[in-house]
Scaffold this active site. Structure first.
Site, PDB file in Angstrom:
ATOM      1  N   GLU A  97       0.827  -1.196   0.000  1.00 47.79           N
ATOM      2  CA  GLU A  97       0.000   0.000   0.000  1.00 47.79           C
ATOM      3  C   GLU A  97       0.867   1.253   0.000  1.00 47.79           C
ATOM      4  O   GLU A  97       2.059   1.209   0.320  1.00 47.79           O
ATOM      5  CB  GLU A  97      -0.924   0.022   1.225  1.00 47.79           C
ATOM      6  CG  GLU A  97      -1.939  -1.094   1.254  1.00 47.79           C
ATOM      7  CD  GLU A  97      -2.904  -1.002   2.424  1.00 47.79           C
ATOM      8  OE1 GLU A  97      -2.879   0.036   3.141  1.00 47.79           O
ATOM      9  OE2 GLU A  97      -3.673  -1.953   2.643  1.00 47.79           O
ATOM     10  N   HIS A 151      -1.863   3.536   8.525  1.00 44.41           N
ATOM     11  CA  HIS A 151      -2.932   2.546   8.359  1.00 44.41           C
ATOM     12  C   HIS A 151      -2.472   1.299   9.106  1.00 44.41           C
ATOM     13  O   HIS A 151      -1.651   0.531   8.613  1.00 44.41           O
ATOM     14  CB  HIS A 151      -3.186   2.243   6.883  1.00 44.41           C
ATOM     15  CG  HIS A 151      -4.257   1.219   6.665  1.00 44.41           C
ATOM     16  ND1 HIS A 151      -4.357   0.463   5.513  1.00 44.41           N
ATOM     17  CD2 HIS A 151      -5.302   0.824   7.461  1.00 44.41           C
ATOM     18  CE1 HIS A 151      -5.405  -0.344   5.613  1.00 44.41           C
ATOM     19  NE2 HIS A 151      -5.977  -0.149   6.779  1.00 44.41           N
TER      20      HIS A 151
END
Length: 578
Positions: A97, A151
């Site tokens: 990511e 995250h």
């Protein structure tokens, strides 16, 4: 001019500058698959334009083309240019990511980027990424801050959140202590138990202020979990940050559950970053600030410019309370005919949701059902209740009009209404209507004020604008001097010539400050006319009002000329009241 006074003036700037609206958003597997869904992209484009800084997580895109493509689409419809910065691809598995920041280039610029080095302990699945921003629009005093994105891996959420204080310390040592930490912390429900919080240093460390608490729901599904958080640190950053909130884009944009989930399974979390000048804590009393500025005025001389005086006052405030966004909008023959156009109604709903108070003129509706219907439709989509108040129908012909105010009932309430009696001279085609509002949300400095609405007859614009000082005097005698006068003054082009302004008392009277000048265009057509105006009066009202601006809803909502004119031939004018 006294040298000391000159130096003081030269170093001061307006403290009640418009805030930066900043968010964190988990884009939920954001990549080319999502960019191939036009409806989802349209919503993302609209969401980005809401913010000054839009931080997006869960970018999963090996080609690394999705984020640049999204920014290109934003710039195709936005009058303000956006740019972006993106992290390295991170993650222990092949499903890597990135973190991305999309920002308005006329407001901020990127000074530094930093990917946290987690080599030694390997705590983070996706190492936090930090960007240092500088404010470049010439407003405010706090120019630098870092934005750290995270995250967290759900199963490791407690350990990762606990380690964020180390990330902050590392960033603070490099770029300064003022910082925001935001993102999907997975900080609730199955991932962080209630007793686990005592293990998390950043939760217990007084250096950190959590703008999003554990009592909100940041998820789209039927769960009730505060996964997404915003945390600030640093004395200035903490002092200048407003409270955080969740942006329910499904309600704002009228989306079904399926349409919402196609965008993300998370809502953005957001807050306003205010940028007042810092002052000596011994000078935070309003009367002392006023006396100081009056003394400076006397030192400079009676010719002191009004805006310089206001600027001096503003520098000695701590105006980081959540402001009211107030608009005035000529909707052009607003009635049932317009309410029968779904596309137009959808735009009007979006526009109402933008404001704390939106004053509408040119309501032509003999049944008097259009405005209540609009407010009902707004309340069907908004989790914040709106209410309205409306004037009598006025006008010399059968084509009578009303003024209406739509307002957020959680923030303000109506104390008084007053329709100006114009019986003696019959100056006004549509008599001005005044509403006295009181702020009830416990924030802000201007707690009571009057809002006077006017829609002048074009051919009588000079005479009607000239008489507005009499209207103000009448309202001020009844309800106090702090007031806003707003609406379609028809104050330009063929209706008010350049030499006519000297005939207009309110233009030359120093009690009045014009937030919208003659150099802007408030019209949708090819004309360039500053018909719509906002004027404030009263010492406190002037002090706590920002400069005004025009809201180009066509650019904000990606409308063509035909779609825009179907809504109105005017743009709203707006300002912040602190």
């Amino acid at each position: 001019m006294n040298l000391l006074v000159f130096i003081m003036l030269a170093t001061l700037s307006v403290a009640h500058a418009a805030p930066l609206l900043i968010c964190a958003f988990n884009g939920y597997i954001f990549g080319q698959a999502k960019m191939d869904k036009p409806d989802a992209v349209d919503i993302l484009v609209e969401m980005v334009q809401r913010y000054d800084i839009f931080m997006i997580q869960e970018i999963r895109d090996s080609a690394q083309t999705a984020l640049p493509e999204l920014v290109d689409k934003v710039n195709e419809v936005s009058s303000v240019r956006y740019d972006f910065v993106v992290s390295e691809r991170t993650g222990r598995t092949s499903s890597k990511e990135q973190y991305g920041y999309i920002y308005k280039t006329n407001k901020v610029k990127v000074l530094s980027e930093y990917q946290y080095k987690d080599d030694q302990n390997d705590i983070f699945e996706r190492e936090p990424f930090s960007v240092q921003f500088e404010r470049i629009d010439g407003q405010g005093n706090q120019k630098l801050f870092s934005y750290i994105s995270i995250h967290a891996k759900p199963d490791d959420a407690v350990a990762e959140i606990d380690a964020l204080d180390d990330v902050y310390d590392d960033v603070a040592a490099k770029y300064g202590e003022d910082a925001l930490i935001g993102g999907d912390f997975n900080a609730d429900c199955n991932y962080v138990c209630k007793t686990c919080w005592q293990q998390i240093d950043m939760w217990n460390d007084p250096r950190f202020t959590w703008l999003i608490g554990s009592d909100v729901d940041t998820t789209v599904s039927s769960t009730d979990c505060a996964y997404d958080r915003l945390v600030v640190a640093g004395d200035s950053m903490t002092r200048n940050s407003g409270s955080g909130s969740v942006f329910r884009f499904d309600l704002a944009y009228g989306l079904s559950y399926e349409e919402t989930k196609a965008v993300s399974d998370h809502y953005p979390v957001e807050f306003n970053l205010y940028l007042p000048l810092e002052i000596d804590s011994n000078r935070n009393d309003f009367e002392q600030r006023q006396n100081l500025c009056l003394s400076l005025s006397l030192a400079i001389g009676k010719s002191m410019n009004r805006w310089v005086f206001v600027t001096l006052l503003a520098t000695f405030s701590e105006a980081h309370a959540y402001p009211l966004l107030i608009g005035a909008f000529n909707v052009q023959i607003f009635g049932q005919s317009k309410m029968n156009k779904p596309d137009v109604v959808n735009i009007l709903i979006k526009m109402v949701l933008r404001y704390d108070i939106l004053m509408i003129q040119e309501i032509r509706d003999s049944t008097q059902t259009a405005l209540p219907e609009l407010v009902d439709k707004v309340n069907q989509l908004s989790w914040i209740r709106y209410n309205f108040v409306v004037s009598k129908r006025s006008g010399r012909t059968s084509s009578k009009e009303q003024y209406g105010y739509i307002y957020r009932s959680s923030r303000i309430r109506v104390i008084n209404e007053y329709q100006y009696p114009d019986t003696d001279n019959d100056v006004f085609e549509r008599e001005p209507y005044s509403v006295q509002f009181e702020r009830i949300d416990g924030q802000g400095y201007q707690t009571k004020f009057n809002y006077i609405a006017i829609h002048t007859k074009p051919d009588d614009a000079v005479a009607e604008i000239d008489a507005l000082d009499d209207v103000y005097d009448d309202v001020a005698a009844k309800y106090g001097e702090d007031a806003l006068i707003g609406g379609d003054f028809n104050a330009d082009c063929n209706y008010v010539c350049k030499t006519c302004w000297q005939q207009i008392d309110m233009w030359t009277d120093p009690r009045f400050t014009w937030l919208i000048g003659s150099d802007v265009d408030t019209t949708v057509s090819s004309t360039d006319c500053a018909y719509d105006r906002l004027v404030v009066a009263g010492f406190s009202m002037t002090y706590y009002s920002s400069l005004g601006s025009v809201f180009r809803f066509d650019l904000a909502y990606g409308l063509n000329s035909y779609e825009t004119k179907a809504v109105s031939d005017h743009y709203p004018v707006e300002f912040y009241l602190y």
